[in-house]
Scaffold this motif. Structure first.
Motif, PDB file in Angstrom:
ATOM      1  N   MET A 138       1.158  -1.269   0.191  1.00 34.89           N
ATOM      2  CA  MET A 138      -0.050  -0.046  -0.045  1.00 34.89           C
ATOM      3  C   MET A 138       0.778   1.599  -0.267  1.00 34.89           C
ATOM      4  N   VAL A 139       0.456   2.158  -0.808  1.00 33.87           N
ATOM      5  CA  VAL A 139       1.229   3.368  -1.395  1.00 33.87           C
ATOM      6  C   VAL A 139       0.654   4.932   0.146  1.00 33.87           C
ATOM      7  N   MET A 140       1.808   5.316   0.711  1.00 36.57           N
ATOM      8  CA  MET A 140       0.939   6.313   1.865  1.00 36.57           C
ATOM      9  C   MET A 140       1.354   7.760   1.283  1.00 36.57           C
ATOM     10  N   ALA A 141       0.289   8.482   1.698  1.00 34.39           N
ATOM     11  CA  ALA A 141       0.314   9.817   1.083  1.00 34.39           C
ATOM     12  C   ALA A 141       1.698  10.352   1.892  1.00 34.39           C
ATOM     13  N   GLY A 142       2.830  10.993   0.826  1.00 31.76           N
ATOM     14  CA  GLY A 142       4.061  11.859   1.704  1.00 31.76           C
ATOM     15  C   GLY A 142       3.560  13.398   0.978  1.00 31.76           C
ATOM     16  N   ALA A 143       4.046  14.190   2.207  1.00 26.73           N
ATOM     17  CA  ALA A 143       4.350  15.295   2.123  1.00 26.73           C
ATOM     18  C   ALA A 143       5.826  16.170   2.510  1.00 26.73           C
ATOM     19  N   GLY A 144       6.329  17.084   1.270  1.00 29.39           N
ATOM     20  CA  GLY A 144       7.740  17.308   1.948  1.00 29.39           C
ATOM     21  C   GLY A 144       8.063  18.778   1.671  1.00 29.39           C
ATOM     22  N   PHE A 145       8.722  19.879   1.535  1.00 25.39           N
ATOM     23  CA  PHE A 145       9.441  20.542   1.037  1.00 25.39           C
ATOM     24  C   PHE A 145      10.984  20.783   0.307  1.00 25.39           C
ATOM     25  N   ILE A 146      11.012  21.629  -1.136  1.00 28.26           N
ATOM     26  CA  ILE A 146      12.241  21.635  -0.949  1.00 28.26           C
ATOM     27  C   ILE A 146      12.284  22.682  -1.001  1.00 28.26           C
ATOM     28  N   ASP A 152      17.501  13.137  -2.094  1.00 30.33           N
ATOM     29  CA  ASP A 152      16.286  12.771  -1.760  1.00 30.33           C
ATOM     30  C   ASP A 152      15.890  14.639  -0.577  1.00 30.33           C
ATOM     31  N   ILE A 153      14.789  15.135  -0.913  1.00 27.67           N
ATOM     32  CA  ILE A 153      13.876  16.554   0.406  1.00 27.67           C
ATOM     33  C   ILE A 153      13.102  16.096   0.988  1.00 27.67           C
ATOM     34  N   PRO A 154      13.078  17.269   1.743  1.00 26.25           N
ATOM     35  CA  PRO A 154      12.816  16.394   3.710  1.00 26.25           C
ATOM     36  C   PRO A 154      11.759  16.417   3.560  1.00 26.25           C
ATOM     37  N   LYS A 155      10.860  14.615   3.690  1.00 22.82           N
ATOM     38  CA  LYS A 155       9.392  14.292   3.202  1.00 22.82           C
ATOM     39  C   LYS A 155       8.949  13.523   3.848  1.00 22.82           C
ATOM     40  N   GLY A 156       8.562  12.621   3.898  1.00 23.53           N
ATOM     41  CA  GLY A 156       7.776  11.661   5.014  1.00 23.53           C
ATOM     42  C   GLY A 156       6.511  10.991   4.650  1.00 23.53           C
ATOM     43  N   VAL A 157       6.046   9.988   5.331  1.00 22.97           N
ATOM     44  CA  VAL A 157       4.647   9.643   5.301  1.00 22.97           C
ATOM     45  C   VAL A 157       3.890  10.480   6.518  1.00 22.97           C
ATOM     46  N   ILE A 158       2.949  10.964   5.636  1.00 20.27           N
ATOM     47  CA  ILE A 158       1.636  11.707   6.551  1.00 20.27           C
ATOM     48  C   ILE A 158       1.208  10.788   7.612  1.00 20.27           C
ATOM     49  N   ASP A 159       0.871  11.709   8.928  1.00 21.38           N
ATOM     50  CA  ASP A 159       0.276  10.522   9.950  1.00 21.38           C
ATOM     51  C   ASP A 159      -1.174  10.644   9.955  1.00 21.38           C
ATOM     52  N   GLU A 160      -1.449   9.337  10.752  1.00 25.63           N
ATOM     53  CA  GLU A 160      -2.741   9.663  10.776  1.00 25.63           C
ATOM     54  C   GLU A 160      -3.442  10.757  11.454  1.00 25.63           C
ATOM     55  N   GLY A 161      -4.490  11.583  10.744  1.00 21.02           N
ATOM     56  CA  GLY A 161      -4.692  12.934  11.827  1.00 21.02           C
ATOM     57  C   GLY A 161      -4.000  14.357  11.131  1.00 21.02           C
ATOM     58  N   GLU A 162      -3.206  13.974  11.130  1.00 21.15           N
ATOM     59  CA  GLU A 162      -2.578  15.122  10.495  1.00 21.15           C
ATOM     60  C   GLU A 162      -2.110  15.913   8.876  1.00 21.15           C
ATOM     61  N   THR A 163      -2.063  16.897   9.136  1.00 19.55           N
ATOM     62  CA  THR A 163      -2.117  17.445   7.270  1.00 19.55           C
ATOM     63  C   THR A 163      -1.817  16.886   6.448  1.00 19.55           C
ATOM     64  N   ARG A 164      -1.874  17.440   5.653  1.00 21.93           N
ATOM     65  CA  ARG A 164      -0.626  17.331   4.587  1.00 21.93           C
ATOM     66  C   ARG A 164       1.061  18.584   4.681  1.00 21.93           C
ATOM     67  N   TYR A 165      -0.013  19.326   4.993  1.00 19.42           N
ATOM     68  CA  TYR A 165       1.229  20.639   5.413  1.00 19.42           C
ATOM     69  C   TYR A 165       1.886  20.285   6.533  1.00 19.42           C
ATOM     70  N   LYS A 166       1.299  19.927   7.814  1.00 27.96           N
ATOM     71  CA  LYS A 166       1.426  19.954   9.159  1.00 27.96           C
ATOM     72  C   LYS A 166       2.288  18.568   8.996  1.00 27.96           C
ATOM     73  N   ALA A 167       1.797  17.690   8.346  1.00 30.88           N
ATOM     74  CA  ALA A 167       2.953  16.604   7.920  1.00 30.88           C
ATOM     75  C   ALA A 167       4.395  17.442   7.558  1.00 30.88           C
ATOM     76  N   ALA A 168       4.403  17.741   6.189  1.00 29.90           N
ATOM     77  CA  ALA A 168       5.781  18.785   5.495  1.00 29.90           C
ATOM     78  C   ALA A 168       6.620  19.808   6.936  1.00 29.90           C
ATOM     79  N   LEU A 169       5.901  20.092   8.020  1.00 28.02           N
ATOM     80  CA  LEU A 169       6.197  20.890   8.335  1.00 28.02           C
ATOM     81  C   LEU A 169       7.298  19.769   9.797  1.00 28.02           C
ATOM     82  N   ARG A 170       6.616  19.323   9.763  1.00 28.20           N
ATOM     83  CA  ARG A 170       7.201  18.016  10.176  1.00 28.20           C
ATOM     84  C   ARG A 170       8.797  17.290   9.819  1.00 28.20           C
ATOM     85  N   GLU A 171       8.575  17.006   8.933  1.00 28.72           N
ATOM     86  CA  GLU A 171       9.774  16.243   8.131  1.00 28.72           C
ATOM     87  C   GLU A 171      10.839  16.957   7.653  1.00 28.72           C
ATOM     88  N   ALA A 172      10.434  18.242   7.396  1.00 26.67           N
ATOM     89  CA  ALA A 172      11.076  19.776   7.078  1.00 26.67           C
ATOM     90  C   ALA A 172      12.078  19.801   8.319  1.00 26.67           C
TER      91      ALA A 172
END
Length: 137
Positions: free
Chosen positions: A1-9, A38-58
Protein backbone atom coordinates in the motif's frame (compact mmCIF):
# COMPACT_ATOMS: atom_id res chain seq x y z
CA UNK A 1 0.00 0.00 0.00
CA UNK A 2 1.39 3.40 -1.03
CA UNK A 3 1.14 5.99 1.71
CA UNK A 4 0.55 9.68 1.04
CA UNK A 5 3.56 11.86 1.68
CA UNK A 6 4.41 15.53 2.05
CA UNK A 7 7.51 17.67 2.25
CA UNK A 8 9.49 20.70 1.18
CA UNK A 9 11.89 21.69 -1.53
CA UNK A 10 14.35 23.86 0.40
CA UNK A 11 16.17 26.73 -1.29
CA UNK A 12 18.81 29.12 -0.01
CA UNK A 13 20.14 32.34 -1.48
CA UNK A 14 23.93 32.39 -1.84
CA UNK A 15 24.94 35.89 -3.01
CA UNK A 16 22.03 36.17 -5.43
CA UNK A 17 22.05 32.54 -6.57
CA UNK A 18 19.35 30.26 -5.24
CA UNK A 19 20.54 26.73 -4.59
CA UNK A 20 18.41 23.70 -3.74
CA UNK A 21 19.04 21.39 -0.79
CA UNK A 22 19.81 17.82 -1.73
CA UNK A 23 19.80 15.34 1.15
CA UNK A 24 22.22 12.52 0.35
CA UNK A 25 20.25 9.32 0.59
CA UNK A 26 21.52 6.02 1.93
CA UNK A 27 23.09 3.71 -0.65
CA UNK A 28 20.12 1.32 -0.78
CA UNK A 29 17.70 4.20 -1.50
CA UNK A 30 20.05 5.64 -4.12
CA UNK A 31 20.08 2.31 -5.91
CA UNK A 32 16.34 1.65 -5.54
CA UNK A 33 15.31 5.18 -6.52
CA UNK A 34 17.96 5.68 -9.23
CA UNK A 35 19.31 8.92 -7.79
CA UNK A 36 21.52 10.42 -5.12
CA UNK A 37 19.43 13.18 -3.59
CA UNK A 38 16.26 13.30 -1.54
CA UNK A 39 14.33 16.23 -0.08
CA UNK A 40 12.83 16.56 3.41
CA UNK A 41 9.58 14.62 3.12
CA UNK A 42 7.80 11.63 4.52
CA UNK A 43 4.58 9.81 5.25
CA UNK A 44 1.57 11.74 6.54
CA UNK A 45 0.62 10.47 9.99
CA UNK A 46 -2.98 9.62 10.84
CA UNK A 47 -4.95 12.77 11.67
CA UNK A 48 -2.22 15.03 10.26
CA UNK A 49 -2.76 17.47 7.39
CA UNK A 50 -0.40 17.37 4.42
CA UNK A 51 1.02 20.75 5.38
CA UNK A 52 1.59 19.77 9.03
CA UNK A 53 3.32 16.60 7.85
CA UNK A 54 5.57 18.63 5.54
CA UNK A 55 6.48 20.98 8.41
CA UNK A 56 7.23 18.03 10.71
CA UNK A 57 9.38 16.29 8.11
CA UNK A 58 11.40 19.46 7.40
CA UNK A 59 12.17 19.68 11.11
CA UNK A 60 12.85 15.95 11.63
CA UNK A 61 14.99 15.41 8.55
CA UNK A 62 16.79 18.75 8.21
CA UNK A 63 16.25 20.70 11.43
CA UNK A 64 14.28 23.48 9.73
CA UNK A 65 11.41 25.17 11.54
CA UNK A 66 9.47 26.58 8.60
CA UNK A 67 7.36 29.69 9.21
CA UNK A 68 4.65 30.94 6.84
CA UNK A 69 6.95 33.77 5.73
CA UNK A 70 9.52 31.23 4.53
CA UNK A 71 7.07 29.39 2.24
CA UNK A 72 7.53 30.64 -1.31
CA UNK A 73 5.52 28.08 -3.28
CA UNK A 74 3.08 25.25 -3.27
CA UNK A 75 1.35 23.10 -2.73
CA UNK A 76 2.26 20.99 -5.74
CA UNK A 77 0.91 17.44 -5.86
CA UNK A 78 2.28 14.58 -7.94
CA UNK A 79 0.45 11.33 -7.27
CA UNK A 80 0.51 10.73 -3.50
CA UNK A 81 3.22 13.33 -2.79
CA UNK A 82 2.47 16.99 -1.96
CA UNK A 83 5.35 19.46 -1.89
CA UNK A 84 5.84 23.08 -0.86
CA UNK A 85 8.90 25.25 -1.36
CA UNK A 86 10.59 27.23 1.42
CA UNK A 87 13.57 29.55 1.51
CA UNK A 88 15.96 29.27 4.45
CA UNK A 89 19.04 31.20 5.56
CA UNK A 90 21.15 28.45 7.14
CA UNK A 91 22.40 24.90 6.62
CA UNK A 92 20.35 21.87 7.62
CA UNK A 93 21.04 19.87 10.76
CA UNK A 94 20.74 16.16 10.11
CA UNK A 95 19.83 14.20 13.22
CA UNK A 96 18.42 10.72 13.86
CA UNK A 97 14.70 10.20 13.33
CA UNK A 98 13.04 10.92 16.70
CA UNK A 99 10.96 7.72 16.56
CA UNK A 100 13.30 5.17 14.95
CA UNK A 101 16.65 6.64 15.99
CA UNK A 102 17.91 6.04 12.45
CA UNK A 103 19.86 8.72 10.56
CA UNK A 104 17.94 8.78 7.27
CA UNK A 105 20.48 10.73 5.17
CA UNK A 106 24.27 10.57 4.81
CA UNK A 107 24.67 14.33 4.50
CA UNK A 108 23.59 17.18 2.27
CA UNK A 109 24.73 19.39 -0.56
CA UNK A 110 23.50 22.76 -1.89
CA UNK A 111 22.93 22.23 -5.61
CA UNK A 112 22.09 24.20 -8.71
CA UNK A 113 18.45 23.44 -9.55
CA UNK A 114 19.30 21.48 -12.70
CA UNK A 115 21.92 19.46 -10.79
CA UNK A 116 19.28 18.39 -8.26
CA UNK A 117 16.82 17.54 -11.05
CA UNK A 118 19.42 15.38 -12.81
CA UNK A 119 20.41 13.49 -9.65
CA UNK A 120 17.30 13.32 -7.44
CA UNK A 121 15.38 10.15 -6.67
CA UNK A 122 13.48 9.27 -9.82
CA UNK A 123 10.01 9.72 -8.30
CA UNK A 124 10.90 13.25 -7.09
CA UNK A 125 11.73 14.54 -10.57
CA UNK A 126 8.27 16.05 -11.33
CA UNK A 127 8.34 17.91 -7.99
CA UNK A 128 11.84 19.26 -8.58
CA UNK A 129 10.88 20.37 -12.10
CA UNK A 130 7.86 22.18 -10.62
CA UNK A 131 10.18 23.90 -8.13
CA UNK A 132 12.57 25.01 -10.86
CA UNK A 133 9.70 26.36 -12.98
CA UNK A 134 8.18 28.08 -9.94
CA UNK A 135 11.42 29.99 -9.24
CA UNK A 136 11.69 31.09 -12.88
CA UNK A 137 8.27 32.79 -12.76
Amino acid sequence: MVMAGAGFIIVRNFNGTRLFLGLIGPDFHQKRCKGIYDIPKGVIDEGETRYKAALREAQEEAGFIISEEMVIGGPYTDGMLTIWMAEVDHDPIITPNPESGIIEHQGYKWLKPDELAANCYDYLWPCIEWGIDHLRQ
